[in-house]
Design a protein around this motif. Structure first.
Motif, PDB file in Angstrom:
ATOM      1  N   ARG A 104      13.800 -44.756  21.152  1.00 21.21           N
ATOM      2  CA  ARG A 104      12.524 -45.248  20.620  1.00 21.21           C
ATOM      3  C   ARG A 104      11.454 -45.361  21.695  1.00 21.21           C
ATOM      4  O   ARG A 104      10.282 -45.135  21.425  1.00 21.21           O
ATOM      5  N   VAL A 105      11.847 -45.730  22.897  1.00 18.57           N
ATOM      6  CA  VAL A 105      10.833 -45.910  23.954  1.00 18.57           C
ATOM      7  C   VAL A 105      10.580 -44.589  24.683  1.00 18.57           C
ATOM      8  O   VAL A 105       9.433 -44.216  24.919  1.00 18.57           O
ATOM      9  N   ALA A 106      11.661 -43.888  25.022  1.00 19.56           N
ATOM     10  CA  ALA A 106      11.501 -42.698  25.870  1.00 19.56           C
ATOM     11  C   ALA A 106      11.515 -41.395  25.076  1.00 19.56           C
ATOM     12  O   ALA A 106      11.128 -40.350  25.585  1.00 19.56           O
ATOM     13  N   GLY A 107      12.005 -41.446  23.848  1.00 20.71           N
ATOM     14  CA  GLY A 107      12.026 -40.237  23.028  1.00 20.71           C
ATOM     15  C   GLY A 107      13.073 -39.216  23.446  1.00 20.71           C
ATOM     16  O   GLY A 107      12.970 -38.042  23.088  1.00 20.71           O
ATOM     17  N   VAL A 108      14.096 -39.639  24.175  1.00 17.95           N
ATOM     18  CA  VAL A 108      15.162 -38.704  24.558  1.00 17.95           C
ATOM     19  C   VAL A 108      16.367 -38.914  23.624  1.00 17.95           C
ATOM     20  O   VAL A 108      16.880 -40.038  23.523  1.00 17.95           O
ATOM     21  N   PRO A 109      16.823 -37.850  22.948  1.00  7.03           N
ATOM     22  CA  PRO A 109      17.973 -37.994  22.045  1.00  7.03           C
ATOM     23  C   PRO A 109      19.179 -38.545  22.794  1.00  7.03           C
ATOM     24  O   PRO A 109      19.485 -38.098  23.905  1.00  7.03           O
ATOM     25  N   THR A 110      19.840 -39.520  22.175  1.00  7.10           N
ATOM     26  CA  THR A 110      20.942 -40.212  22.852  1.00  7.10           C
ATOM     27  C   THR A 110      22.063 -40.491  21.853  1.00  7.10           C
ATOM     28  O   THR A 110      21.799 -40.881  20.719  1.00  7.10           O
ATOM     29  N   GLU A 111      23.290 -40.262  22.281  1.00 10.27           N
ATOM     30  CA  GLU A 111      24.461 -40.568  21.443  1.00 10.27           C
ATOM     31  C   GLU A 111      25.318 -41.596  22.176  1.00 10.27           C
ATOM     32  O   GLU A 111      25.317 -41.641  23.395  1.00 10.27           O
ATOM     33  N   VAL A 112      26.097 -42.346  21.401  1.00  5.52           N
ATOM     34  CA  VAL A 112      26.977 -43.338  22.016  1.00  5.52           C
ATOM     35  C   VAL A 112      28.416 -43.063  21.590  1.00  5.52           C
ATOM     36  O   VAL A 112      28.677 -42.872  20.398  1.00  5.52           O
ATOM     37  N   HIS A 113      29.323 -43.030  22.531  1.00  4.64           N
ATOM     38  CA  HIS A 113      30.719 -42.726  22.220  1.00  4.64           C
ATOM     39  C   HIS A 113      31.671 -43.757  22.813  1.00  4.64           C
ATOM     40  O   HIS A 113      31.482 -44.206  23.942  1.00  4.64           O
ATOM     41  N   VAL A 114      32.691 -44.091  22.016  1.00  2.00           N
ATOM     42  CA  VAL A 114      33.797 -44.910  22.525  1.00  2.00           C
ATOM     43  C   VAL A 114      34.622 -44.009  23.443  1.00  2.00           C
ATOM     44  O   VAL A 114      35.050 -42.921  23.031  1.00  2.00           O
ATOM     45  N   ALA A 115      34.844 -44.440  24.669  1.00  2.00           N
ATOM     46  CA  ALA A 115      35.473 -43.561  25.662  1.00  2.00           C
ATOM     47  C   ALA A 115      36.828 -43.025  25.206  1.00  2.00           C
ATOM     48  O   ALA A 115      37.118 -41.839  25.357  1.00  2.00           O
ATOM     49  N   SER A 116      37.651 -43.898  24.619  1.00  2.88           N
ATOM     50  CA  SER A 116      39.018 -43.475  24.285  1.00  2.88           C
ATOM     51  C   SER A 116      39.061 -42.427  23.180  1.00  2.88           C
ATOM     52  O   SER A 116      40.067 -41.763  22.986  1.00  2.88           O
ATOM     53  N   GLU A 117      37.969 -42.278  22.431  1.00  2.00           N
ATOM     54  CA  GLU A 117      37.913 -41.310  21.340  1.00  2.00           C
ATOM     55  C   GLU A 117      37.248 -39.997  21.754  1.00  2.00           C
ATOM     56  O   GLU A 117      37.299 -39.001  21.026  1.00  2.00           O
ATOM     57  N   PHE A 118      36.607 -40.029  22.899  1.00  3.10           N
ATOM     58  CA  PHE A 118      35.754 -38.911  23.281  1.00  3.10           C
ATOM     59  C   PHE A 118      36.527 -37.595  23.342  1.00  3.10           C
ATOM     60  O   PHE A 118      36.065 -36.553  22.883  1.00  3.10           O
ATOM     61  N   GLY A 119      37.730 -37.650  23.896  1.00  2.00           N
ATOM     62  CA  GLY A 119      38.526 -36.443  24.053  1.00  2.00           C
ATOM     63  C   GLY A 119      38.870 -35.785  22.726  1.00  2.00           C
ATOM     64  O   GLY A 119      38.939 -34.561  22.625  1.00  2.00           O
ATOM     65  N   TYR A 120      39.086 -36.588  21.677  1.00  4.16           N
ATOM     66  CA  TYR A 120      39.469 -36.025  20.371  1.00  4.16           C
ATOM     67  C   TYR A 120      38.249 -35.632  19.557  1.00  4.16           C
ATOM     68  O   TYR A 120      38.273 -34.688  18.796  1.00  4.16           O
ATOM     69  N   ASN A 121      37.209 -36.426  19.692  1.00  9.20           N
ATOM     70  CA  ASN A 121      36.012 -36.192  18.871  1.00  9.20           C
ATOM     71  C   ASN A 121      34.863 -35.730  19.747  1.00  9.20           C
ATOM     72  O   ASN A 121      33.764 -36.241  19.678  1.00  9.20           O
ATOM     73  N   MET A 122      35.153 -34.790  20.574  1.00 10.63           N
ATOM     74  CA  MET A 122      34.180 -34.277  21.533  1.00 10.63           C
ATOM     75  C   MET A 122      32.933 -33.779  20.809  1.00 10.63           C
ATOM     76  O   MET A 122      32.999 -32.890  19.960  1.00 10.63           O
ATOM     77  N   PRO A 123      31.765 -34.363  21.112  1.00 11.21           N
ATOM     78  CA  PRO A 123      30.550 -33.892  20.431  1.00 11.21           C
ATOM     79  C   PRO A 123      30.134 -32.531  20.972  1.00 11.21           C
ATOM     80  O   PRO A 123      30.533 -32.147  22.073  1.00 11.21           O
ATOM     81  N   LEU A 124      29.342 -31.813  20.181  1.00  6.40           N
ATOM     82  CA  LEU A 124      28.738 -30.580  20.696  1.00  6.40           C
ATOM     83  C   LEU A 124      27.772 -30.988  21.789  1.00  6.40           C
ATOM     84  O   LEU A 124      26.980 -31.906  21.614  1.00  6.40           O
ATOM     85  N   LEU A 125      27.834 -30.322  22.913  1.00  2.00           N
ATOM     86  CA  LEU A 125      26.951 -30.704  24.011  1.00  2.00           C
ATOM     87  C   LEU A 125      25.733 -29.785  24.051  1.00  2.00           C
ATOM     88  O   LEU A 125      25.820 -28.605  23.725  1.00  2.00           O
TER      89      LEU A 125
END
Ligand code: M6R
Length: 357
Positions: free
Chosen positions: A71-92
């Motif tokens: 909202r302030v900087a206008g840069v798209p940002t996602e938040v991930h739980v670390a332990s799930e990241f490996g299985y639910n790897m987002p498209l980068l």
């Protein structure tokens, strides 16, 4: 040392106004402008998307951080739980920046993600309270929380410090991108510290609320909408980890999609009402649960208050409300744990830093 305090958690909650003032000092130059290192500035300026990775309370701070950065900087940002990241790897995206948030800087789940993204050649920035910690050493750059040692297992001052530092980061990116800044951040943070002092000076109120609403209960709900829903998640985590009361944090609108079935006579429902754009809808949710027997403990903000509220906080900029709305929830959890004779600083089954995956 905890000195005259009964528990580290109480001491650390009390330190929060001083931590905010400390952060202002560390991140502001003589002209009153935000000052970050060139290393941090160039890392964030290259990124086309920020991927926040964290666990527990730090993850909850990350949810607030996403809103601040977008909202302030206008840069798209996602938040991930670390332990799930490996299985639910987002498209980068092409130029991702990984932002690790960790009080200790030693959390194994977060470190596993850092190792993996570095292997792939991506850049990382760590927000941590501990200089020289593993996540700090292994990332490209570090921003320190300047919160002082946090000993209690239940994280309190690290959460508010993380949000303040995330706000500073968001503002710095916004300024670099020529965005219009919604308000003067450092002035508002200084005001937040004063409000924190006033909340901390009224602890007996929260002790009474804990006795009234939670001492004898098996479960509890934390409701909110928008920013308040994230803080509700943190309130529920705090309560469950130290008082062993089963607690759920929910966005108000989700209630009718299932959880309202659990509301019965006497179920405590703790609700935050601090967001001008959602306060009318969340009031509707409070009515719905009260009609089904719930007992409502409502923490609201000036301008949105109601005579039946349990506590009314002074008004804070909507983007920064988590810095103050979390305090009543921390205090209520603390006093609920005390009332139930729980070991506040060392709850069962938990360690201060989780160094196994
Ligand atoms: O040191 P970290 O911030 O990486 O720790 C993350 C979580 O383990 C931590 O926040 C945990 O959830 C706390 N016990 C919550 O109070």
């Amino acid at each position: 040392e905890k000195g005259t305090y009964a528990h580290y958690m109480l001491k650390e909650m009390d330190e929060q106004p001083a931590v905010i003032r400390n952060i202002i000092q560390h991140y502001q130059n003589e002209n009153g402008d935000i000052e970050l290192t060139e290393g941090v500035r160039s890392l964030v300026s290259e990124a086309d998307r920020i991927y926040i990775v964290a666990c527990g309370t730090s993850y909850h701070a990350g949810l607030v951080g996403k809103q601040l950065i977008e909202r302030v900087a206008g840069v798209p940002t996602e938040v991930h739980v670390a332990s799930e990241f490996g299985y639910n790897m987002p498209l980068l995206t092409e130029k991702p920046l990984f932002l690790f948030i960790s009080q200790s800087g030693e959390t194994a789940d977060s470190r596993a993600v850092l190792v993996e993204v570095k292997k792939r050649g991506y850049k990382a920035l760590t927000l941590t309270n501990v200089a020289g910690s593993t996540l700090s050493r292994e990332a490209n750059e570090t921003m320190l929380l300047h919160a002082g040692p946090e000993i209690a297992v239940a994280s309190t001052k690290a959460y508010t410090a993380q949000i303040a530092v995330l706000a500073i980061l968001a503002y710095d990116i916004a300024r670099a991108n020529g965005k219009k800044l919604p308000f003067d951040l450092m002035t508002e943070l200084a005001r937040v510290a004063t409000i924190m002092d006033s909340v901390m000076a009224q602890k007996e109120i929260f002790e009474q609320l804990a006795d009234k609403f939670l001492k004898e209960s098996r479960n509890a709900f934390f409701l909110g909408r928008g920013m308040d829903s994230y803080v509700g998640l943190e309130g529920a985590l705090k309560l469950k980890e130290i008082s062993y009361i089963q607690a759920e944090g929910y966005p108000g609108g989700e209630l009718k999609h299932g959880p309202i079935a659990l509301i019965e006579d006497g179920t405590p429902v703790i609700t935050l009402v601090s967001q001008p754009n959602t306060h009318l809808n969340i009031r509707g949710n409070i009515k719905e649960v009260v009609a089904r027997g719930a007992v409502a403990c409502t923490i609201s903000m000036e301008g949105m208050e109601h005579e039946s509220d349990s506590f009314v906080l002074p008004r804070v900029e909507p983007l920064l409300t988590p810095l103050v709305t979390v305090l009543p929830l921390q205090l209520i959890s603390y006093y609920a744990a005390l009332a139930r004779d729980c070991d506040v600083d060392k709850p069962r089954n938990l360690a201060k830093s989780v160094t196994v995956e």
